[in-house]
Design a protein around this motif. Structure first.
Motif, mmCIF file in Angstrom:
data_model
loop_
_atom_site.group_PDB
_atom_site.id
_atom_site.type_symbol
_atom_site.label_atom_id
_atom_site.label_comp_id
_atom_site.label_asym_id
_atom_site.label_seq_id
_atom_site.Cartn_x
_atom_site.Cartn_y
_atom_site.Cartn_z
ATOM 1 N N MET A 178 -45.540 -59.165 -7.335
ATOM 2 C CA MET A 178 -46.646 -59.019 -6.392
ATOM 3 C C MET A 178 -46.195 -58.194 -5.191
ATOM 4 O O MET A 178 -45.067 -58.347 -4.703
ATOM 5 N N LEU A 179 -47.078 -57.309 -4.727
ATOM 6 C CA LEU A 179 -46.778 -56.451 -3.582
ATOM 7 C C LEU A 179 -47.867 -56.604 -2.529
ATOM 8 O O LEU A 179 -49.035 -56.832 -2.848
ATOM 9 N N ASP A 180 -47.486 -56.447 -1.266
ATOM 10 C CA ASP A 180 -48.447 -56.441 -0.161
ATOM 11 C C ASP A 180 -47.869 -55.569 0.934
ATOM 12 O O ASP A 180 -46.670 -55.312 0.991
ATOM 13 N N GLY A 181 -48.710 -55.106 1.838
ATOM 14 C CA GLY A 181 -48.250 -54.257 2.922
ATOM 15 C C GLY A 181 -49.394 -53.500 3.546
ATOM 16 O O GLY A 181 -50.486 -54.029 3.693
ATOM 17 N N GLN A 182 -49.157 -52.235 3.904
ATOM 18 C CA GLN A 182 -50.240 -51.404 4.414
ATOM 19 C C GLN A 182 -50.235 -50.082 3.673
ATOM 20 O O GLN A 182 -50.091 -50.081 2.446
ATOM 21 N N TYR A 239 -55.290 -56.911 -2.660
ATOM 22 C CA TYR A 239 -56.384 -56.263 -1.916
ATOM 23 C C TYR A 239 -55.976 -54.864 -1.522
ATOM 24 O O TYR A 239 -55.995 -54.509 -0.349
ATOM 25 N N ARG A 240 -55.635 -54.030 -2.494
ATOM 26 C CA ARG A 240 -55.128 -52.690 -2.185
ATOM 27 C C ARG A 240 -56.137 -51.855 -1.411
ATOM 28 O O ARG A 240 -55.771 -51.046 -0.556
ATOM 29 N N ALA A 241 -57.422 -52.032 -1.704
ATOM 30 C CA ALA A 241 -58.447 -51.205 -1.056
ATOM 31 C C ALA A 241 -58.558 -51.472 0.441
ATOM 32 O O ALA A 241 -59.134 -50.660 1.172
ATOM 33 N N GLY A 242 -57.998 -52.579 0.925
ATOM 34 C CA GLY A 242 -58.202 -52.921 2.324
ATOM 35 C C GLY A 242 -56.956 -53.060 3.160
ATOM 36 O O GLY A 242 -57.007 -53.635 4.255
ATOM 37 N N ILE A 243 -55.807 -52.556 2.673
ATOM 38 C CA ILE A 243 -54.571 -52.808 3.419
ATOM 39 C C ILE A 243 -54.101 -51.627 4.265
ATOM 40 O O ILE A 243 -53.212 -51.797 5.100
ATOM 41 N N SER A 244 -54.669 -50.448 4.085
ATOM 42 C CA SER A 244 -54.216 -49.304 4.881
ATOM 43 C C SER A 244 -54.514 -49.522 6.363
ATOM 44 O O SER A 244 -55.620 -49.938 6.734
ATOM 45 N N HIS A 251 -52.615 -60.270 7.595
ATOM 46 C CA HIS A 251 -52.086 -60.729 6.304
ATOM 47 C C HIS A 251 -51.688 -62.204 6.345
ATOM 48 O O HIS A 251 -51.113 -62.699 5.365
ATOM 49 N N LEU A 252 -51.957 -62.899 7.431
ATOM 50 C CA LEU A 252 -51.530 -64.288 7.567
ATOM 51 C C LEU A 252 -52.433 -65.225 6.773
ATOM 52 O O LEU A 252 -53.467 -64.820 6.234
ATOM 53 N N ALA A 253 -52.037 -66.493 6.707
ATOM 54 C CA ALA A 253 -52.835 -67.502 6.011
ATOM 55 C C ALA A 253 -54.263 -67.515 6.554
ATOM 56 O O ALA A 253 -54.483 -67.368 7.754
ATOM 57 N N ALA A 254 -55.221 -67.670 5.642
ATOM 58 C CA ALA A 254 -56.655 -67.782 5.954
ATOM 59 C C ALA A 254 -57.319 -66.470 6.318
ATOM 60 O O ALA A 254 -58.503 -66.441 6.626
ATOM 61 N N THR A 255 -56.587 -65.344 6.272
ATOM 62 C CA THR A 255 -57.217 -64.043 6.492
ATOM 63 C C THR A 255 -57.823 -63.549 5.178
ATOM 64 O O THR A 255 -57.511 -64.065 4.099
ATOM 65 N N THR A 256 -58.666 -62.531 5.265
ATOM 66 C CA THR A 256 -59.282 -61.981 4.061
ATOM 67 C C THR A 256 -58.235 -61.493 3.075
ATOM 68 O O THR A 256 -58.310 -61.777 1.866
ATOM 69 N N ILE A 257 -57.241 -60.766 3.569
ATOM 70 C CA ILE A 257 -56.227 -60.212 2.683
ATOM 71 C C ILE A 257 -55.428 -61.309 2.009
ATOM 72 O O ILE A 257 -55.219 -61.292 0.784
ATOM 73 N N MET A 258 -54.972 -62.308 2.774
ATOM 74 C CA MET A 258 -54.183 -63.374 2.166
ATOM 75 C C MET A 258 -55.030 -64.225 1.224
ATOM 76 O O MET A 258 -54.538 -64.676 0.173
ATOM 77 N N ASN A 259 -56.291 -64.441 1.554
ATOM 78 C CA ASN A 259 -57.146 -65.214 0.649
ATOM 79 C C ASN A 259 -57.286 -64.522 -0.703
ATOM 80 O O ASN A 259 -57.300 -65.176 -1.754
#
Length: 418
Positions: A178-182, A239-244, A251-259
Motif C-alpha cells: 500500500m502507498l500513500d503520499g501526495q 485515493y490517488r485522485a485526491g492526494i496531489s 491523511h490523519l485518522a477520520a479524514t477523507t483520504i484515510m477513510n
C-alpha cells in the motif's frame, strides 16, 4: 461441473415444476365446474363435497444468488484480485462471501482450485465448512502463486455436487503493498512516458477499483517486485485522485483520504506486506515544524503510521507491519514563499527521525538526487524509474529478501598504503 450460468436454470426447473404441480391440483379441484346439481359426474357418482386440496411444501434446491464480482469484500473476488500471503509465508487466504437462497440450505460448501490459463488441478473439491450460513465470510487457504500464476476457484454445495456452481477467475495469492503520499506518489502512476508493459500478474487497486498497473514508476516498481519475489504483486493506493498537493493533516485518522485507505484495506482483506509513505512538500512549503510533522506521522494517536497499523494486518514476516519512507528532495527557491531549504530540512529531519525511532520503519528512497522534471518538485519520467527502482530494492531489503538496499555491497577490501 456446471457453469455459473446453469444456476438459474437449475432453480428455474424446480420452480416451473412446482408451478405445474400446483396448476394440476387447481384443475382437479375444479373439474366439475359446469355439471348440474344432482347429476352424476364422470367417475365420481353423485356430487360429493370435496375437501380443499392441501398445499404441499415446495422444496427448491439451494442456489447461489446475489453473487457479484465487485471488489467489496464479499461475494466472489474480482478477476485479477490479489490476496497477501499470511505472515510472509507460503500460503494465503482467499476471502469470499457466498449468498444463497432455497429451502433447505446446503449441508456444506466446497471449493476447487485450478490454474488459470491451463486448467491444471491444484486442489480438488474440498469441504471448507459443514455449518454454512448465507452471507458469512469464509477464508480459504491456498498455496502462494508463483510469478506468472493465478487461480480459478469454483464453489458448490456438498450435497448437490452437480448443481449451482459459482466461480471466479484469475484470483491470486501473493504480495500486496500500500502507498500513500501526495503528488510524487500520484505521479508514480500517472507519468507514462517511456513506461514498460506490466507483467501478467501485477495488479493495481486504485480508488477502490482493480486494474493493470500503470505509469513508468508504477510498472517498473511492480515488475521488479514480481520478478524478485516470484509471486503476483498488487500495488494499492486508496485515493490517488485526491492526494496531489495535500498536507499530512489531510491523511490523519477520520479524514477523507484515510477513510478511503481503510476502506481499501477492508476490501483486500486488510493484510498487506508493507506501507510506503511519499509526502512532505506541502508541509515544507507551509512551514510545518519537525515536531508537528513527527506527531502527525507517527507519534500522535491519530497519526498516519498508528492508524494504518491499527487497520492493517501484518502480512510480512517482520514483527511489525513494515513502513517505508521516501525522503523528500531539496527546495527550489524560485517556486515562491515557503520554498526554502530550512523548511524542507524540517520535514527531511522528521522523516529521518521516523526511520531511526519507529520499529520496522525503513528508508524507501532518498529523493534529493533524482532527476527533476524542471518544475523544482516533480521527477522526470526517467527520474520516476530511478525512484521506483530504489523503492523496490529498499522494500526487498526491509523484508530480508535481498542482502542490501539501494547501494552496492563490498566483497573485499585491499589495503593499498600504510
Amino acid at each position: 461441473d456446471q457453469p455459473a450460468s446453469g444456476q438459474q436454470m437449475a432453480v428455474g426447473v424446480g420452480i416451473m415444476g412446482a408451478l405445474a404441480a400446483a396448476a394440476s391440483i387447481w384443475a382437479y379441484a375444479n373439474a366439475g365446474v359446469g355439471f348440474s346439481e344432482g347429476l352424476p359426474r364422470p367417475g365420481l357418482g353423485f356430487r360429493q363435497a370435496m375437501a380443499p386440496a392441501t398445499a404441499q411444501p415446495v422444496i427448491v434446491p439451494a442456489a447461489f444468488s446475489a453473487i457479484g464480482t465487485t471488489d467489496a469484500l464479499g461475494d466472489l473476488p474480482a478477476a485479477g484480485k490479489v490476496f497477501n500471503v499470511t505472515a510472509g509465508g507460503s500460503s494465503g487466504d482467499i476471502l469470499v462471501r457466498l449468498n444463497y437462497v432455497g429451502t433447505p440450505g446446503p449441508a456444506s460448501l466446497q471449493y476447487k482450485l485450478t490454474e488459470d490459463g491451463t486448467g491444471n488441478l491444484i486442489t480438488d473439491w474440498t469441504t471448507f465448512t459443514t455449518s454454512p450460513n448465507s452471507g458469512a465470510l469464509y477464508a480459504i487457504s491456498a498455496p502462494r502463486n508463483t510469478q506468472n500464476q493465478a487461480y480459478n476457484i469454483q464453489f458448490r454445495f456438498g450435497d448437490q455436487p452437480g448443481v449451482a456452481v459459482a466461480s471466479s477467475n484469475a484470483v491470486m495469492v501473493g504480495a500486496v503493498f500500500m502507498l500513500d503520499g501526495q503528488s510524487l506518489c500520484e505521479k508514480l502512476f500517472s507519468v507514462t512516458t517511456g513506461a514498460a508493459s506490466p507483467n501478467s500478474r501485477v495488479r493495481f487497486f486504485d480508488n477502490l477499483t482493480w486494474g493493470p498497473v500503470v505509469g513508468r514508476g508504477g510498472v517498473n516498481l511492480a515488475n521488479k517486485l514480481n520478478a524478485a519475489m516470484n509471486m503476483p504483486v498488487a500495488l494499492v493506493v486508496g485515493y490517488r485522485a485526491g492526494i496531489s498537493g495535500t498536507t499530512i493533516s489531510q491523511h490523519l485518522a477520520a479524514t477523507t483520504i484515510m477513510n478511503i485507505n481503510i476502506q481499501a484495506l477492508n476490501q483486500i482483506g486488510n493484510r498487506i506486506m508493507m506501507f510506503n509513505w511519499q509526502q512532505g512538500e506541502g508541509d515544507a512549503s507551509g512551514g510545518t515544524s519537525t515536531e508537528t510533522y513527527q506527531g502527525r506521522f507517527y507519534t500522535d494517536s491519530n497519526s498516519v503510521v498508528k492508524t494504518i497499523r491499527a487497520n492493517a494486518i501484518n502480512g510480512s514476516a517482520n514483527p511489525n507491519l513494515p513502513v517505508a519512507v521516501n525522503i523528500i528532495g531539496r527546495a527550489d527557491s524560485g517556486l515562491g514563499a515557503g520554498y526554502t531549504d530550512a523548511n524542507w530540512e524540517n520535514i527531511r529531519l522528521a522523516l529521518n527521525n521516523a526511520i531511526a525511532t519507529v520499529p520496522d520503519c525503513y528508508l524507501g528512497a532518498e529523493c534529493v538526487t533524482v532527476e527533476n522534471s524542471g518544475d523544482g518538485i516533480h521527477y522526470s519520467p526517467a527520474g520516476f524509474e530511478v525512484d521506483s527502482t530504489w523503492m523496490a530494492r529498499a522494500w526487498l531489503k526491509a523484508l530480508a529478501l535481498v542482502p542490501y538496499g539501494s547501494g552496492a555491497t563490498l566483497s573485499s577490501i585491499t589495503k593499498i598504503d600504510a
